[in-house]
Scaffold this motif. Structure first.
Motif, PDB file in Angstrom:
ATOM      1  N   GLY A  55       0.794  -1.226   0.000  1.00 41.36           N
ATOM      2  CA  GLY A  55       0.000   0.000   0.000  1.00 41.36           C
ATOM      3  C   GLY A  55       0.819   1.264   0.000  1.00 41.36           C
ATOM      4  N   VAL A  56       2.109   1.152  -0.335  1.00 44.25           N
ATOM      5  CA  VAL A  56       3.010   2.309  -0.332  1.00 44.25           C
ATOM      6  C   VAL A  56       3.499   2.567  -1.754  1.00 44.25           C
ATOM      7  CG1 VAL A  56       5.177   3.244   0.585  1.00 44.25           C
ATOM      8  CG2 VAL A  56       3.746   1.739   2.006  1.00 44.25           C
ATOM      9  N   ALA A  57       3.534   3.818  -2.155  1.00 42.06           N
ATOM     10  CA  ALA A  57       4.080   4.169  -3.466  1.00 42.06           C
ATOM     11  C   ALA A  57       5.597   4.246  -3.359  1.00 42.06           C
ATOM     12  CB  ALA A  57       3.520   5.510  -3.936  1.00 42.06           C
ATOM     13  N   PRO A  58       6.352   3.463  -4.134  1.00 44.78           N
ATOM     14  CA  PRO A  58       7.816   3.541  -4.081  1.00 44.78           C
ATOM     15  C   PRO A  58       8.299   4.954  -4.372  1.00 44.78           C
ATOM     16  CG  PRO A  58       7.111   1.613  -5.338  1.00 44.78           C
ATOM     17  CD  PRO A  58       5.883   2.451  -5.095  1.00 44.78           C
ATOM     18  N   PRO A  59       9.352   5.410  -3.691  1.00 37.53           N
ATOM     19  CA  PRO A  59       9.864   6.769  -3.922  1.00 37.53           C
ATOM     20  C   PRO A  59      10.273   6.983  -5.376  1.00 37.53           C
ATOM     21  CG  PRO A  59      10.891   5.760  -1.985  1.00 37.53           C
ATOM     22  CD  PRO A  59      10.116   4.678  -2.667  1.00 37.53           C
TER      23      PRO A  59
END
Length: 262
Positions: free
Chosen positions: A225-229
């Motif tokens: 659920g995290v957008a990669p940097p």
């Protein structure tokens, strides 16, 4: 060096995708012939590893199960895909010597064969994560859509790495145990079991110098659920472009010699 021939080798391999798809599928069938569960044995093994390591290492690292076990499960699943591909690239040409010595085929076909084979295994292993989600009450969000471009970028990087590794391991047979040893070492310095935020603040950047960390997180973070940097996408894309240029030059110089090294 004839760069056009190298480009033709790569493009022809994608046009003849039916060949490496058939070979990859046949590899799986042959490997698990007379096995009741086939590749699911790998899935079961990974699931047992997650079940054993998750609570233990979560307690050692003072992490909640809901945070640590998904991180560990996806880390092991995607690491198996990356490391399995790189280790098997060593044998991509030598293991296909009977084809290369009899028929003129693009070398890239046999690297794509390995990647496709590993994708089949990845498809079995990823079945573990829905079980983890149900047991821990985890959910997905819109960032999951970033998984597809992440997989494509990782696969593109694996393609050029595979060609480089396959050429060198065919020329220098001693390279295969070296690659296996390096990948075993990389397991411990890649955030699979541990997490980057466990490192001291002044050393956390060292984890990001590991290119395998970036490839791993491009696949793991969207599912979590995290957008990669943005820096991860930029580095992976730059590596894909630079690696492709290197690979085309290498392929142009050595593609005609591979058969004689077998």
């Amino acid at each position: 060096m004839n760069f056009s021939e190298a480009l033709v080798d790569i493009t022809a391999a994608f046009r003849e995708r039916y060949f490496w798809i058939a070979l990859g599928w046949q590899d799986i069938r042959t490997r698990y012939r007379r096995s009741a569960l086939g590749p699911l044995w790998i899935t079961i093994s990974t699931a047992v590893t997650v079940a054993a390591m998750g609570p233990l290492y979560g307690a050692l690292f003072d992490r909640s199960p809901g945070e640590f076990i998904p991180h560990l499960a996806l880390g092991l699943i995607f690491w198996s895909f990356i490391a399995g591909s790189i280790n098997e690239f060593c044998d991509a040409f030598s293991g296909s010597a009977h084809y290369l010595k009899q028929v003129k085929l693009p070398l890239t076909v046999f690297v794509l064969r390995v990647i496709y084979r590993q994708f089949i295994i990845l498809g079995h292993n990823i079945l573990i994560y829905p079980v983890v989600m149900i047991l821990l009450g985890k959910s997905l969000n819109a960032n999951l859509l970033l998984l597809l471009p992440g997989l494509l970028l990782v696969s593109f990087n694996l393609l050029w790495v595979g060609l480089v590794v396959a050429i060198f391991c065919t020329r220098y047979r001693d390279m295969q145990p070296v690659v296996s040893s390096v990948m075993a070492l990389m397991f411990f310095i890649t955030p699979i079991v541990w997490q980057v935020d466990q490192l001291p603040a002044h050393r956390a950047h060292l984890a990001h110098l590991n290119p395998l960390t970036i490839l791993l997180e491009l696949m793991r973070q969207p599912i979590l659920g995290v957008a990669p940097p943005a820096i991860y996408w930029g580095v992976a894309l730059a590596a894909a472009v630079a690696g492709s240029i290197l690979t085309i030059a290498l392929l142009a110089r050595f593609r005609h010699r591979v058969t004689y090294w077998l």
